[in-house]
Scaffold this motif. Structure first.
Motif, PDB file in Angstrom:
ATOM      1  N   ASP A 317       0.859  -1.181   0.000  1.00  0.00           N
ATOM      2  CA  ASP A 317       0.000   0.000   0.000  1.00  0.00           C
ATOM      3  C   ASP A 317       0.896   1.232   0.000  1.00  0.00           C
ATOM      4  OD1 ASP A 317      -1.644   2.179   0.658  1.00  0.00           O
ATOM      5  OD2 ASP A 317      -2.998   0.935   1.845  1.00  0.00           O
ATOM      6  N   ARG A 318       1.008   1.869  -1.148  1.00  0.00           N
ATOM      7  CA  ARG A 318       1.937   2.985  -1.326  1.00  0.00           C
ATOM      8  C   ARG A 318       1.630   4.146  -0.363  1.00  0.00           C
ATOM      9  NH1 ARG A 318       5.050   4.473  -5.923  1.00  0.00           N
ATOM     10  NH2 ARG A 318       5.411   6.715  -6.157  1.00  0.00           N
ATOM     11  N   GLU A 319       0.360   4.524  -0.248  1.00  0.00           N
ATOM     12  CA  GLU A 319      -0.011   5.641   0.620  1.00  0.00           C
ATOM     13  C   GLU A 319       0.257   5.322   2.088  1.00  0.00           C
ATOM     14  OE1 GLU A 319      -0.760   8.696  -0.426  1.00  0.00           O
ATOM     15  OE2 GLU A 319      -0.312   7.848  -2.400  1.00  0.00           O
ATOM     16  N   ALA A 320      -0.039   4.104   2.475  1.00  0.00           N
ATOM     17  CA  ALA A 320       0.218   3.701   3.865  1.00  0.00           C
ATOM     18  C   ALA A 320       1.714   3.697   4.149  1.00  0.00           C
ATOM     19  CB  ALA A 320      -0.378   2.316   4.130  1.00  0.00           C
TER      20      ALA A 320
END
Length: 476
Positions: A317-320
């Motif tokens: 999960d890039r944003e996480a």
């Protein structure tokens, strides 16, 4: 003509800006430079501040222009040049006059100079000034070491020129002899760690997530609106978004990856080691700068060894993960600051300074390079518990460490598995894991020391038996 309130020798970049700051705040200042042309140029370019400046072309004229007892700031290259300038000044000075070294001096030189003047009619102040060129001109953070009496003579001027945090001037008398320069040294050591940690996060975003400089700048800009709000995060956004006027490319992509250093980071590490206080974040940052300077060796090593065969850097999960990076940087910063304050606490005891930790945090809140929202929280923590063993065990920071520990662990793990170097971030994780563990592994080290050198050990059961059953040691 009325006499100047203070004098300044050395009209380089920092000296010129500090002199203009002093003049602009309503203080009359006498200035002198070894090169007369520099004095004339400085005065000719002073504009509307000329009325507050007394340009002097000889030492005699300079000293005579200052109201006794005369405070004289020496703003020249640190080291032997300061000693030479002091010797030139001495014959012209009189009782109560104060020589003030405002450069990046080694605090041990400051202690020597202070002690050398004991018993004479003169005294010495070692004054740490942080904020760079901009700070010197518009308001630095100022750390003063010397007699309290000598500080009172210059307090009005220094308070007027210092940076302000909610109208509170960022200047303080911190103790005798080398106290001011020592605190400035540790400030710079923390600065080294902070900058290195930011660089490592940048590296993960650039080489791990393959983001452009501008995209990374956006990330830092977002972080600067939150808990990481600070001068270094602010300027990181700016340098990442800046374009090269020659090519139009991001300027950061065209800068050679060799970081310079002037010695204060190294001094921080040396003094921490001398006092037996771990400052692993600063150590990692100093070492990283040294490795960065080995550009040719690194390029040759890459050809021989290659990069780690780790494959593609992937995150679920890039944003996480970017949120993890923000929290990991916060956690690592906490570790670096905690180590810096622990070193200052040990030095305070060793040199009899009684350094006021809440005050130090307060005067770093504006003007200096490591100024940040974070320092207001440190001020509060030390005000509530000024004698606490370590910042990370205060209630507020213990809660922050617990909150961000997982993110730091995930980021370091991802970087290591992805072959990306994160020495400062990893050092922070190692520091937390070591400091929080009641039963470590040094029992094995003590057993080894006793085996080969009969150094002895203490027992957990308190029994009066301090050597192991090793037989004849190395000959066993």
């Amino acid at each position: 003509m009325s006499q100047a309130e203070i004098g300044l020798i050395g009209l380089g970049v920092m000296g010129s800006n500090l002199a203009l700051n002093i003049a602009e705040r309503g203080n009359k200042i006498a200035v002198f430079n070894r090169t007369v042309e520099a004095t004339r140029k400085f005065y000719s370019e002073a504009g509307e501040l000329k009325g507050q400046i007394v340009p002097c072309e000889t030492i005699e004229e300079f000293v005579a222009a200052i109201r006794p007892p005369r405070p004289i700031i020496i703003m020249i290259k640190a080291g032997e040049a300061v000693d030479q300038q002091m010797e030139i000044l001495k014959p012209y000075l009189s009782k109560g006059d104060i020589m003030i070294d405002a450069g990046n001096a080694n605090f041990r030189d400051t202690m020597r100079r202070f002690d050398a003047l004991k018993g004479s009619d003169l005294t010495f102040i070692g004054m740490g000034v942080s904020g760079g060129e901009e700070g010197a001109r518009h308001g630095p953070s100022i750390m003063v070491g010397g007699t309290e009496e000598s500080y009172r003579r210059v307090e009005k001027v220094l308070t007027s020129i210092a940076a302000k945090f909610e109208n509170d001037p960022c200047v303080a008398w911190l103790g005798e002899n080398g106290a001011g320069h020592f605190v400035k040294t540790i400030h710079n050591g923390i600065e080294y760690a902070d900058m290195q940690m930011i660089a490592e996060i940048y590296g993960i975003l650039r080489d791990g997530l393959k983001m452009s400089a501008a995209e990374i700048g956006e990330v830092f800009g977002t972080w600067n609106k939150g808990r990481l709000n600070s001068y270094l995060i602010e300027i990181t956004e700016k340098v990442l978004k800046a374009a090269d006027p020659l090519t139009g490319k991001p300027i950061v992509d065209l800068i050679l990856d060799k970081a310079g250093q002037k010695g204060t980071g190294k001094w921080s590490v040396i003094e921490a080691q001398n006092m037996g206080i771990p400052a692993t974040g600063i150590e990692a940052a100093v070492a990283a700068r040294s490795i960065s300077s080995m550009k040719e060796e690194r390029e040759a090593a890459e050809k021989i060894l290659g990069l780690p065969p780790v494959g593609e850097f992937t995150v679920a999960d890039r944003e996480a993960f970017i949120e993890d990076l923000e929290n990991a940087l916060l956690a690592a910063k906490i570790g670096a600051y905690a180590q810096g304050f622990a070193v200052m606490s040990a030095a305070s005891k060793e040199f009899g300074w009684n350094l006021p930790m809440p005050t130090i945090a307060k005067i770093w809140r504006a003007g200096c390079i490591i100024r940040s929202q974070f320092l207001d929280e440190i001020t509060t923590a030390f005000t509530k518990a000024p004698d606490v063993a370590n910042l990370i065990v205060t209630p507020a920071f213990a809660a922050m460490v617990k909150e961000t520990d997982g993110a730091l662990r995930r980021v370091v793990s991802a970087a290591v598995l992805g072959g990306l170097p994160v020495p400062a971030l990893a050092s922070a994780l190692g520091y937390f894991d070591s400091y929080r563990r009641g039963r470590g592994t040094a029992n094995v080290i003590q057993a080894q020391r006793d085996f080969f050198g009969a150094h002895g050990f203490d027992r957990v059961d308190g029994a009066d038996s301090h050597h192991g059953p090793w037989g004849s040691g190395l000959n066993a």
